[in-house]
Design an enzyme around this catalytic site. Structure first.
Site, PDB file in Angstrom:
ATOM      1  N   HIS A 156      97.939 -31.676  31.657  1.00 50.98           N
ATOM      2  CA  HIS A 156      97.989 -32.337  30.327  1.00 50.98           C
ATOM      3  C   HIS A 156      98.975 -33.507  30.321  1.00 50.98           C
ATOM      4  O   HIS A 156      99.532 -33.835  29.273  1.00 50.98           O
ATOM      5  CB  HIS A 156      98.401 -31.357  29.230  1.00 50.98           C
ATOM      6  CG  HIS A 156      97.641 -30.068  29.245  1.00 50.98           C
ATOM      7  ND1 HIS A 156      96.460 -29.890  28.574  1.00 50.98           N
ATOM      8  CD2 HIS A 156      97.889 -28.901  29.888  1.00 50.98           C
ATOM      9  CE1 HIS A 156      96.021 -28.659  28.782  1.00 50.98           C
ATOM     10  NE2 HIS A 156      96.866 -28.040  29.587  1.00 50.98           N
ATOM     11  N   SER A 277     102.533 -61.687  37.046  1.00 54.48           N
ATOM     12  CA  SER A 277     102.035 -62.204  35.784  1.00 54.48           C
ATOM     13  C   SER A 277     102.309 -63.709  35.746  1.00 54.48           C
ATOM     14  O   SER A 277     103.315 -64.178  36.279  1.00 54.48           O
ATOM     15  CB  SER A 277     102.767 -61.503  34.637  1.00 54.48           C
ATOM     16  OG  SER A 277     102.805 -62.334  33.503  1.00 54.48           O
ATOM     17  N   LYS A 283     107.056 -58.979  36.413  1.00 50.66           N
ATOM     18  CA  LYS A 283     105.944 -58.042  36.569  1.00 50.66           C
ATOM     19  C   LYS A 283     105.387 -57.969  37.984  1.00 50.66           C
ATOM     20  O   LYS A 283     105.342 -58.933  38.727  1.00 50.66           O
ATOM     21  CB  LYS A 283     104.801 -58.450  35.632  1.00 50.66           C
ATOM     22  CG  LYS A 283     105.177 -58.346  34.183  1.00 50.66           C
ATOM     23  CD  LYS A 283     104.763 -57.044  33.588  1.00 50.66           C
ATOM     24  CE  LYS A 283     103.329 -57.170  33.187  1.00 50.66           C
ATOM     25  NZ  LYS A 283     102.836 -56.161  32.330  1.00 50.66           N
ATOM     26  N   GLU A 290      93.658 -50.924  39.477  1.00 50.19           N
ATOM     27  CA  GLU A 290      92.968 -51.121  38.198  1.00 50.19           C
ATOM     28  C   GLU A 290      91.538 -51.589  38.428  1.00 50.19           C
ATOM     29  O   GLU A 290      90.617 -51.208  37.707  1.00 50.19           O
ATOM     30  CB  GLU A 290      93.730 -52.141  37.350  1.00 50.19           C
ATOM     31  CG  GLU A 290      95.039 -51.575  36.817  1.00 50.19           C
ATOM     32  CD  GLU A 290      95.957 -52.644  36.219  1.00 50.19           C
ATOM     33  OE1 GLU A 290      96.876 -52.277  35.503  1.00 50.19           O
ATOM     34  OE2 GLU A 290      95.754 -53.841  36.499  1.00 50.19           O
TER      35      GLU A 290
END
Ligand code: ARG
Length: 463
Positions: A156, A277, A283, A290
């Site tokens: 969970h 980025s 970043k 992804e």
């Protein structure tokens, strides 16, 4: 010029022509089309339909055509042929004249296209299997290299119990092993030759289909000509396997994206598979993962495409079926690339062991160990679960870990707790005790690493 022009008195509408043409997609079947055509020329000879000299000419020309475009199959696209089958036949006619016109005797593009596609699937399965094994090998390599890394395990998305990072790696090994086994099973049904089934009814020429199948490397021949030309189950099966496997790769990606997040900081991905980025200089984004997660949706879409495409089709061949190839080709390529990407990502990954160990101790992930300890002392599990729950609540209030509670605090909840509790609930012992088969103890993980290596050694020989 089309191969079938004489029944028509009007030319094809130009837009229809390009709408109808599949060459831009099926040109990649060139190798398989040539293989099938050479086999077909041999069966025509064996059945005394053409002479030995014709067969030799056909075979030489077919080999020549292949040699000419082998290095750059895109050259085929310069032609305005309807599909790869017509392109090869037209080439033969251009090169051999009347002899070239004999190749299509007794054959239809309906049995030809599915023969080519089955051959292509067989070739691709070989490639995919190699990619799966490569990824599995890197999972084992990383599991072995980091055998002592302790990692927080989740359910969970709540810290649940500590595990070994290697155990996590082997979880994905198992998933990939099932994908591999599914491919092996599916191959049995793909490895069946439909050639000789003609357009739908079989052929009037006496041909030995078994021999024809063996010439192309198929182990069996199909049983029913109607079914053979309209069956695309194997496309669906392959796309289902690809979808399941992509789901595995997507979960793998999601896990790593989470572990790599600023919030977790459990692992660090290599610079080589991340990107920055354009605005925020700090970043380092996990784009590779992804994209795997994102591309999974595309593969599912392709599977659904074929299922819907086929569901309403009457027997036998319908042109709708031409639309099967783009989905199949593109999604299998996506699958192959995602396997490759996953391998590169895992090999470059670094574990922040300090953080992982620290976090594994937090979140009361040794609460089950405490409950087990009480059982060990003679308390029934349901009771011990209740007592442990109360101890956890107390510790949360006191802002302490279980191991930081004093013995007298423990005793307030259960008199049976003694000094040995600290040893019982410490991280190392918690892991060590998970020694059931398939558990996360080092002994069992090492055993699984050994078994996994053996599996790969065996399967590589059979590919
Ligand atoms: N290009 C077609 C396909 O991919 C080949 C079969 C065409 N058959 C036909 N009767 N038009 O499905």
């Amino acid at each position: 010029m089309n191969l079938w022009g004489s029944r028509f008195s009007k030319n094809q509408n130009n837009f229809f022509k390009s709408f109808n043409n599949s060459l831009k997609i099926d040109y990649i079947l060139i190798k398989q089309d040539i293989k099938g055509s050479i086999a077909w020329s041999k069966i025509l000879l064996k059945s005394n339909i053409i002479t030995l000299s014709d067969q030799k000419k056909l075979e030489t020309a077919l080999n020549f055509i292949f040699k000419e475009i082998k290095d750059n199959p895109k050259k085929i696209l310069l032609s305005d042929s309807e599909d790869i089958h017509s392109w090869v036949e037209k080439k033969l006619i251009y090169m051999l004249g009347d002899v070239g016109k004999k190749i299509h005797t007794g054959r239809s593009r309906n049995d030809q296209v599915t023969t080519d596609l089955r051959l292509w699937c067989k070739d691709f399965i070989y490639l995919i299997k190699k990619n799966i094994i490569n990824f599995q090998n890197s999972l084992i390599f990383i599991a072995e290299k980091n055998i002592s890394s302790i990692f927080p395990g989740y359910t969970h998305l709540q810290r649940a119990q500590p595990i070994l990072f290697s155990h996590w790696c082997l979880a994905y090994f198992e998933m990939l092993k099932r994908d591999f086994e599914r491919l092996k099973d599916c191959l049995k049904r793909i490895d069946v030759s439909p050639l000789g089934c003609g357009a739908l009814a079989g052929t009037g020429w006496k041909i030995n289909r078994k021999y024809l199948a063996s010439l192309m490397g198929f182990s069996k021949t199909s049983n029913n000509s109607l079914d053979s030309v309209s069956d695309r189950d194997y496309v669906i099966e392959l796309l289902s396997i690809a979808s399941i496997s992509m789901m595995h790769l997507s979960r793998f990606s999601e896990d790593l994206i989470f572990f790599n997040s600023g919030e977790c900081n459990f692992i660090e991905l290599s610079d080589s598979v991340t990107s920055g980025s354009s605005l925020m200089p700090q970043k380092k984004n996990p784009d590779s993962l992804e994209l795997i997660r994102g591309k999974t949706g595309y593969v599912y879409g392709c599977l659904l495409n074929i299922l819907v495409l086929l569901k309403g089709l009457p027997l036998a061949y319908n042109k709708d079926m031409q639309e099967d190839k783009e989905s199949l080709f593109r999604s299998l390529n996506v699958w192959k690339n995602c396997l490759k990407m996953s391998k590169i990502v895992i090999l470059g990954l670094k574990i922040n062991n300090k953080i992982c160990k620290k976090v594994s101790k937090k979140g009361y992930s040794n609460a089950t160990d405490l409950a087990d300890y009480l059982v060990f002392k003679g308390v029934s599990f349901r009771k011990s679960h209740k007592i442990t729950g109360k101890i956890v609540l107390y510790s949360i209030k006191k802002k302490k870990r279980l191991s930081q509670l004093s013995l007298s605090s423990f005793k307030k909840f259960c008199k049976l707790i003694e000094n040995d509790v600290y040893k019982y609930i410490n991280l190392k012992n918690s892991l060590k005790r998970k020694n059931s088969q398939g558990g996360t103890s080092k002994i069992k993980v090492l055993k699984e690493i050994f078994k996994s290596k053996m599996y790969i050694k065996n399967e590589i020989k059979k590919i």
